[in-house]
Design a protein around this motif. Structure first.
Motif, PDB file in Angstrom:
ATOM      1  N   MET A   1       0.846  -1.194   0.000  1.00 16.75           N
ATOM      2  CA  MET A   1       0.000   0.000   0.000  1.00 16.75           C
ATOM      3  C   MET A   1       0.881   1.244   0.000  1.00 16.75           C
ATOM      4  O   MET A   1       1.913   1.277   0.664  1.00 16.75           O
ATOM      5  CB  MET A   1      -0.924  -0.014   1.225  1.00 16.75           C
ATOM      6  CG  MET A   1      -1.941   1.142   1.246  1.00 16.75           C
ATOM      7  SD  MET A   1      -3.153   0.958   2.559  1.00 16.75           S
ATOM      8  CE  MET A   1      -4.118  -0.415   1.945  1.00 16.75           C
ATOM      9  N   ALA A   2       0.480   2.272  -0.733  1.00  9.43           N
ATOM     10  CA  ALA A   2       1.304   3.455  -0.887  1.00  9.43           C
ATOM     11  C   ALA A   2       1.338   4.293   0.382  1.00  9.43           C
ATOM     12  O   ALA A   2       0.417   4.282   1.193  1.00  9.43           O
ATOM     13  CB  ALA A   2       0.762   4.287  -2.040  1.00  9.43           C
ATOM     14  N   ASP A   3       2.427   5.039   0.546  1.00  9.84           N
ATOM     15  CA  ASP A   3       2.560   6.011   1.621  1.00  9.84           C
ATOM     16  C   ASP A   3       1.492   7.083   1.434  1.00  9.84           C
ATOM     17  O   ASP A   3       1.351   7.650   0.344  1.00  9.84           O
ATOM     18  CB  ASP A   3       3.971   6.611   1.545  1.00  9.84           C
ATOM     19  CG  ASP A   3       4.219   7.686   2.585  1.00  9.84           C
ATOM     20  OD1 ASP A   3       3.320   7.963   3.395  1.00  9.84           O
ATOM     21  OD2 ASP A   3       5.330   8.250   2.583  1.00  9.84           O
ATOM     22  N   PHE A   4       0.742   7.403   2.486  1.00  6.29           N
ATOM     23  CA  PHE A   4      -0.347   8.367   2.334  1.00  6.29           C
ATOM     24  C   PHE A   4       0.166   9.783   2.057  1.00  6.29           C
ATOM     25  O   PHE A   4      -0.606  10.668   1.662  1.00  6.29           O
ATOM     26  CB  PHE A   4      -1.264   8.355   3.571  1.00  6.29           C
ATOM     27  CG  PHE A   4      -0.608   8.792   4.855  1.00  6.29           C
ATOM     28  CD1 PHE A   4      -0.553  10.133   5.204  1.00  6.29           C
ATOM     29  CD2 PHE A   4      -0.064   7.864   5.732  1.00  6.29           C
ATOM     30  CE1 PHE A   4       0.033  10.547   6.392  1.00  6.29           C
ATOM     31  CE2 PHE A   4       0.530   8.260   6.917  1.00  6.29           C
ATOM     32  CZ  PHE A   4       0.583   9.608   7.251  1.00  6.29           C
ATOM     33  N   LEU A   5       1.469  10.023   2.256  1.00  5.38           N
ATOM     34  CA  LEU A   5       2.040  11.336   1.970  1.00  5.38           C
ATOM     35  C   LEU A   5       2.732  11.394   0.611  1.00  5.38           C
ATOM     36  O   LEU A   5       3.315  12.418   0.264  1.00  5.38           O
ATOM     37  CB  LEU A   5       3.029  11.737   3.061  1.00  5.38           C
ATOM     38  CG  LEU A   5       2.398  12.174   4.389  1.00  5.38           C
ATOM     39  CD1 LEU A   5       3.472  12.443   5.431  1.00  5.38           C
ATOM     40  CD2 LEU A   5       1.533  13.413   4.188  1.00  5.38           C
TER      41      LEU A   5
END
Length: 229
Positions: A1-5
């Motif tokens: 899952m991608a970094d939310f930032l």
């Protein structure tokens, strides 16, 4: 899952605005969130917005001033004088109420919230602290370049979900790659003077993606452009 930032600059401003607004809403539910967190989140909105907008304004001003300089110095006789550029009123960067390491603070806050007994996935989604989609891939940057006046080269590149790129270059007969800068917003402009004054020179460029100050992919194909006066 991608970094939310891992967001574009425009998305980052929206993210921090949303986080500050929604953090005030969920403070009453989340035991781990205190009033000081809400205050800091509000301050972060101003800092992030001003930081990004200031740098972007400076970049745009630099391009405009460079174009005027090139005409004044290198244009053929008889060229019309350019319009005098006007500097942008850059947003002030006042560190008095801010903190350094806003991204690190935000990630620590997100981890604290996710460990909160009252946390739910719905709260995480509302705050925007749950990564979505896939992380940036391993594809290398794609470079496109053109020669500008005054021995400058403009190198365009695609972000592809990454934060920036590191550029390396060789000139003329050089055989060793030299770091010439990290760019966070395309295009990259190489404004070095030629190795031999007033002489066209071949410049070769390659780039690799950078995330959190680390090179995260291999190097691109070599871009070759001849710098001219």
């Amino acid at each position: 899952m991608a970094d939310f930032l891992n967001l574009s600059e425009a998305q980052l401003i929206q993210f921090f605005q949303n986080l500050a607004t929604k953090l005030a809403v969920h403070e009453a539910t989340l035991v781990s969130v205190v009033a000081a967190d809400v205050t800091q989140a509000d301050a972060n909105v101003i800092t992030v917005t001003n930081s990004l907008n200031s740098v972007n304004s400076i970049r745009e001003d630099a391009k405009e001033y460079t174009q005027v300089k090139d005409i004044l110095l290198y244009a053929p006789l008889g060229t019309a004088l350019p319009t005098t550029p006007t500097a942008t009123a850059w947003p002030a960067l006042d560190p008095i109420t801010d903190i350094a390491g806003i991204f690190a603070w935000t990630r620590a806050l997100a981890n604290r919230i996710k460990a909160d007994s009252a946390y739910t996935p719905a709260i995480g989604a509302d705050l925007g602290i749950v990564g979505t989609g896939t992380a940036p891939g391993t594809d290398v940057p794609v470079l496109k370049g053109k020669a500008l006046t005054g021995y400058q080269i403009e190198a365009g590149w695609n972000k592809a979900g990454h934060q920036g790129v590191k550029f390396q270059s060789q000139r003329a007969g050089e055989t060793v790659w030299t770091d010439i800068g990290t760019d966070m917003s395309p295009p990259f402009v190489d404004n070095r003077a030629p190795l031999v004054a007033n002489t066209p020179e071949e410049r070769r460029f390659r780039a690799a993606y950078v995330d959190d100050d680390l090179v995260t992919t291999g190097w691109s194909d070599t871009l070759v452009v001849t710098a001219q006066g």
